[in-house]
Design a protein around this motif. Structure first.
Motif, PDB file in Angstrom:
ATOM      1  N   LEU A 403       0.816  -1.220   0.000  1.00 27.02           N
ATOM      2  CA  LEU A 403       0.000   0.000   0.000  1.00 27.02           C
ATOM      3  C   LEU A 403       0.850   1.271   0.000  1.00 27.02           C
ATOM      4  O   LEU A 403       0.342   2.346  -0.321  1.00 27.02           O
ATOM      5  CB  LEU A 403      -0.921   0.006   1.224  1.00 27.02           C
ATOM      6  CG  LEU A 403      -2.058  -1.019   1.245  1.00 27.02           C
ATOM      7  CD1 LEU A 403      -2.776  -0.987   2.587  1.00 27.02           C
ATOM      8  CD2 LEU A 403      -3.034  -0.755   0.098  1.00 27.02           C
ATOM      9  N   HIS A 404       2.112   1.140   0.351  1.00 24.79           N
ATOM     10  CA  HIS A 404       2.953   2.327   0.530  1.00 24.79           C
ATOM     11  C   HIS A 404       4.272   2.194  -0.218  1.00 24.79           C
ATOM     12  O   HIS A 404       5.312   1.863   0.358  1.00 24.79           O
ATOM     13  CB  HIS A 404       3.201   2.573   2.017  1.00 24.79           C
ATOM     14  CG  HIS A 404       1.975   2.929   2.780  1.00 24.79           C
ATOM     15  ND1 HIS A 404       1.441   4.200   2.781  1.00 24.79           N
ATOM     16  CD2 HIS A 404       1.157   2.170   3.561  1.00 24.79           C
ATOM     17  CE1 HIS A 404       0.360   4.218   3.533  1.00 24.79           C
ATOM     18  NE2 HIS A 404       0.151   3.001   4.014  1.00 24.79           N
ATOM     19  N   PRO A 405       4.264   2.483  -1.520  1.00 27.64           N
ATOM     20  CA  PRO A 405       5.505   2.419  -2.292  1.00 27.64           C
ATOM     21  C   PRO A 405       6.514   3.490  -1.885  1.00 27.64           C
ATOM     22  O   PRO A 405       7.674   3.433  -2.304  1.00 27.64           O
ATOM     23  CB  PRO A 405       5.030   2.629  -3.738  1.00 27.64           C
ATOM     24  CG  PRO A 405       3.740   3.389  -3.595  1.00 27.64           C
ATOM     25  CD  PRO A 405       3.104   2.866  -2.347  1.00 27.64           C
ATOM     26  N   GLU A 406       6.066   4.480  -1.087  1.00 27.83           N
ATOM     27  CA  GLU A 406       6.987   5.550  -0.664  1.00 27.83           C
ATOM     28  C   GLU A 406       7.876   5.122   0.498  1.00 27.83           C
ATOM     29  O   GLU A 406       8.724   5.891   0.960  1.00 27.83           O
ATOM     30  CB  GLU A 406       6.192   6.798  -0.264  1.00 27.83           C
ATOM     31  CG  GLU A 406       5.516   6.754   1.105  1.00 27.83           C
ATOM     32  CD  GLU A 406       4.190   6.023   1.112  1.00 27.83           C
ATOM     33  OE1 GLU A 406       3.484   6.083   2.144  1.00 27.83           O
ATOM     34  OE2 GLU A 406       3.844   5.389   0.089  1.00 27.83           O
ATOM     35  N   ILE A 407       7.728   3.882   0.960  1.00 29.08           N
ATOM     36  CA  ILE A 407       8.564   3.383   2.060  1.00 29.08           C
ATOM     37  C   ILE A 407       9.854   2.784   1.497  1.00 29.08           C
ATOM     38  O   ILE A 407       9.823   1.942   0.595  1.00 29.08           O
ATOM     39  CB  ILE A 407       7.816   2.315   2.880  1.00 29.08           C
ATOM     40  CG1 ILE A 407       6.604   2.933   3.578  1.00 29.08           C
ATOM     41  CG2 ILE A 407       8.753   1.666   3.898  1.00 29.08           C
ATOM     42  CD1 ILE A 407       5.759   1.918   4.330  1.00 29.08           C
ATOM     43  N   VAL A 408      10.980   3.232   2.023  1.00 28.40           N
ATOM     44  CA  VAL A 408      12.281   2.652   1.713  1.00 28.40           C
ATOM     45  C   VAL A 408      12.675   1.736   2.867  1.00 28.40           C
ATOM     46  O   VAL A 408      12.692   2.165   4.029  1.00 28.40           O
ATOM     47  CB  VAL A 408      13.351   3.748   1.521  1.00 28.40           C
ATOM     48  CG1 VAL A 408      14.740   3.130   1.377  1.00 28.40           C
ATOM     49  CG2 VAL A 408      13.010   4.610   0.311  1.00 28.40           C
ATOM     50  N   LEU A 409      12.961   0.482   2.575  1.00 31.67           N
ATOM     51  CA  LEU A 409      13.353  -0.453   3.626  1.00 31.67           C
ATOM     52  C   LEU A 409      14.833  -0.293   3.963  1.00 31.67           C
ATOM     53  O   LEU A 409      15.667  -0.141   3.053  1.00 31.67           O
ATOM     54  CB  LEU A 409      13.090  -1.899   3.205  1.00 31.67           C
ATOM     55  CG  LEU A 409      11.686  -2.432   3.537  1.00 31.67           C
ATOM     56  CD1 LEU A 409      10.641  -1.727   2.676  1.00 31.67           C
ATOM     57  CD2 LEU A 409      11.625  -3.939   3.326  1.00 31.67           C
ATOM     58  N   VAL A 410      15.147  -0.325   5.242  1.00 31.91           N
ATOM     59  CA  VAL A 410      16.529  -0.359   5.709  1.00 31.91           C
ATOM     60  C   VAL A 410      16.733  -1.744   6.317  1.00 31.91           C
ATOM     61  O   VAL A 410      16.245  -2.037   7.411  1.00 31.91           O
ATOM     62  CB  VAL A 410      16.808   0.750   6.738  1.00 31.91           C
ATOM     63  CG1 VAL A 410      18.272   0.697   7.175  1.00 31.91           C
ATOM     64  CG2 VAL A 410      16.479   2.115   6.149  1.00 31.91           C
ATOM     65  N   SER A 411      17.412  -2.610   5.574  1.00 31.11           N
ATOM     66  CA  SER A 411      17.565  -4.010   5.964  1.00 31.11           C
ATOM     67  C   SER A 411      18.656  -4.149   7.012  1.00 31.11           C
ATOM     68  O   SER A 411      19.793  -3.730   6.801  1.00 31.11           O
ATOM     69  CB  SER A 411      17.923  -4.847   4.740  1.00 31.11           C
ATOM     70  OG  SER A 411      18.325  -6.151   5.112  1.00 31.11           O
TER      71      SER A 411
END
Length: 605
Positions: A403-411
């Motif tokens: 739902l939120h493509p604006e989220i950048v994951l920090v793995s």
């Protein structure tokens, strides 16, 4: 070597092979530092014959280290060397084929077969000598010395490098000669990793399982040499490929050994790690990976270069002007003075409270932890960072990310095999159809910069080469200056060929063929060109790999004779036989003449 034996570490002398005393002394230093094999160049018959004296001197003094002769251009020299050393390295690119000329030559199938027969006719007698003397061989392919014949059929490609090797390996198998190790190297880490992966696959298809020698040629010195070597070698060791390694530094040979030892020990310690239930993603091509498709969120992901995120929790906002990070994570507070060329990341509750108070939040973005997923949907920011582990990528997180493509994951990972777990995270995202960018959070507790450089590069290598990296965040809880962390992060991305931020030096480690003082010359060239951005400069001791390995360099500095230098622009030799004392200045003149030189003062301002 090979089988269940430990990963062996080696180096190569850079003294003249006819100087017995110097070679013996240097070989002892390599062994005393922990080296398990010592290689020496043999340009001609005299050098090959003197290997007997070097070997005898070492044995007399109790040094039983196996010796390896390095042969180029003259198969007769290989025949002689096989009598006096434990292993002989030959280069398929120039063992029988003529030296590379960079000219495209057309071969009919019949002509090509005739050339292969020439190889058989010359190579089989050499194998017979090796059998009689119990001498092993290394088939050592270099990207920089592929023959014109291979180039005409396969081009300058990993496939061509693999075929160059396989031509010789097939003869070894046919002749029942099994004491073979293979190396297949390049100064370009992407080419090196891709080629070794492909070679392993082709060998398995043909039921061959020979040991692999790993190395990045012309890796350079200092920080660059360590990062580039750990990135390329580490990526392959992490996948179980490699039985012996050499870290090729443009430094004293014995300086290579501790770096190689640290790299091997770091990779090996993850053996027998807890199981990682990774996903099988059919669309991922291990042998020829491409960058993972992601949605661009501001300047992260999509077609953007991978970003660098720095951690500054103490308010220290000092940066190297050449390596200013794209984002700075400051945690629970913002610095009093914000840089105009930098964006900031703060914890989400701080960001929301500041936003409510009406503060100007331009260039300041919120970060969330995986237990804060319910709050992400209510946050109005157009860019959000979510710190997450592989096990945290549960159904709730997957639904939220869709739902939120604006989220950048920090793995992030605390798994003993963090590379494996971070790979598994991105592959699971691919399986779920998630296109969010991923930044890799690599954390350490180091007080020595070299240790951090080796570990961080080894952890990031496969992630970069697999096309999974949209950014890098290095964090260290030791005493290393955070400015050096930024430099290391940019250095890792450059070594992986995904982001250029400084001049790249393709410099060989030197050997008995080197025709000038390599270390001092590299230092002089770096001092004059280190402020430039984006140039590749090759600094090569001789012509064996010189013009070829630096073929993608913008400029080249190559030993042409004793005290003589030739200068190149791309593959073209511009000026020959320049006196060594004038050559560095001539190189700068050549760069300036072509409009690629910026005065240092202008660059720094």
């Amino acid at each position: 070597m090979g089988g269940s034996n430990p990963i062996r570490i080696q180096s190569m002398t850079n003294t003249a092979t006819q100087d017995t005393e110097a070679c013996v002394a240097q070989a002892k230093r390599i062994v005393d530092a922990g080296g398990e094999y010592v290689r020496l160049t043999a340009q001609g018959i005299k050098e090959a014959e003197n290997l007997m004296n070097i070997n005898a001197s070492l044995r007399r003094d109790g040094y039983m280290v196996p010796l390896v002769a390095d042969i180029h251009f003259n198969p007769k020299v290989a025949d002689v060397a096989a009598l006096y050393v434990e292993k002989v390295r030959i280069n398929p690119g120039n063992y029988v084929d003529a030296a590379r000329t960079f000219k495209h030559l057309d071969y009919t199938d019949e002509e090509y077969a005739q050339e292969l027969q020439k190889i058989r006719d010359r190579f089989i007698p050499f194998l017979d000598i090796c059998k009689a003397n119990h001498t092993a061989i290394r088939i050592g392919v270099n990207h920089g010395s592929l023959s014109d014949r291979i180039m005409s059929r396969y081009g300058d490609t990993p496939e061509g490098m693999v075929e160059s090797c396989m031509e010789f390996l097939r003869i070894c198998v046919e002749q029942d000669f099994k004491d073979v190790v293979i190396s297949i190297k390049a100064s370009n880490t992407v080419v090196m990793v891709k080629t070794v992966r492909l070679l392993a696959a082709v060998m398995e298809q043909e039921n061959m399982y020979f040991p692999l020698h790993l190395g990045v040629t012309e890796a350079g010195d200092g920080e660059d040499g360590r990062i580039k070597s750990a990135l390329g070698i580490g990526a392959l060791l992490a996948d179980g490929l490699g039985d012996t390694i050499r870290v090729s530094l443009s430094e004293a040979p014995e300086a290579e050994i501790p770096v190689a030892r640290k790299l091997v020990d770091y990779i090996v310690q993850r053996q027998n790690h807890p199981y990682i239930p990774g996903a099988d993603v059919p669309e991922f091509n291990y042998l020829s990976p491409t960058r993972r498709k992601t949605t661009a969120v501001h300047n992260i992901g999509g077609e953007n270069l991978p970003v660098v995120i720095s951690v500054r929790l103490d308010g220290n906002m000092e940066f190297n002007p050449q390596f200013v990070p794209d984002y700075v994570y400051t945690g629970r507070s913002l610095p009093e003075q914000l840089r105009e060329d930098t964006q900031y990341i703060v914890d989400s509750d701080i960001w929301l409270s500041e936003a409510i108070s009406g503060a100007d939040m331009t260039g300041i973005w919120p970060s969330f932890k995986s237990d804060q997923l319910p709050f992400i949907s209510t946050c109005p920011s157009s860019l959000k960072f979510l710190f997450i582990t592989y096990m945290g990528l549960n159904d709730e997180a997957i639904a939220c990310l869709k739902l939120h493509p604006e989220i950048v994951l920090v793995s992030q990972s605390i798994h003993p095999n963090r590379l494996g777990e971070q790979r598994a995270l991105v592959h699971q995202m691919m399986k779920e159809g998630l296109d969010n960018p991923v930044v890799f959070f690599e954390h350490y507790s180091e007080d020595e910069t070299e240790n951090l450089q080796i570990k961080a590069a080894a952890d990031m290598g496969a992630l970069i080469f697999d096309g999974l990296c949209d950014g890098l965040l290095l964090y260290n809880q030791g005493s290393i200056d955070p400015v050096l962390l930024d430099t290391t992060a940019f250095g890792i991305l450059q070594a992986g060929r995904v982001r250029t931020s400084k001049t790249e030096y393709i410099s060989c480690p030197g050997c008995g063929r080197t025709l000038y003082d390599l270390e001092s010359t590299i230092a002089r060239i770096k001092a004059a060109t280190g402020h430039l951005k984006g140039l590749k400069i090759g600094i090569m001791g001789c012509i064996v790999n010189g013009p070829g390995e630096m073929a993608d360099a913008d400029y080249g500095y190559v030993g042409a004779g004793r005290g003589k230098i030739s200068l190149y622009k791309k593959k073209e030799c511009i000026e020959k036989n320049i006196p060594e004392e004038e050559a560095v200045e001539k190189l700068i003149e050549l760069i300036r003449k072509n409009g690629d030189y910026t005065e240092m003062e202008v660059c720094q301002n």
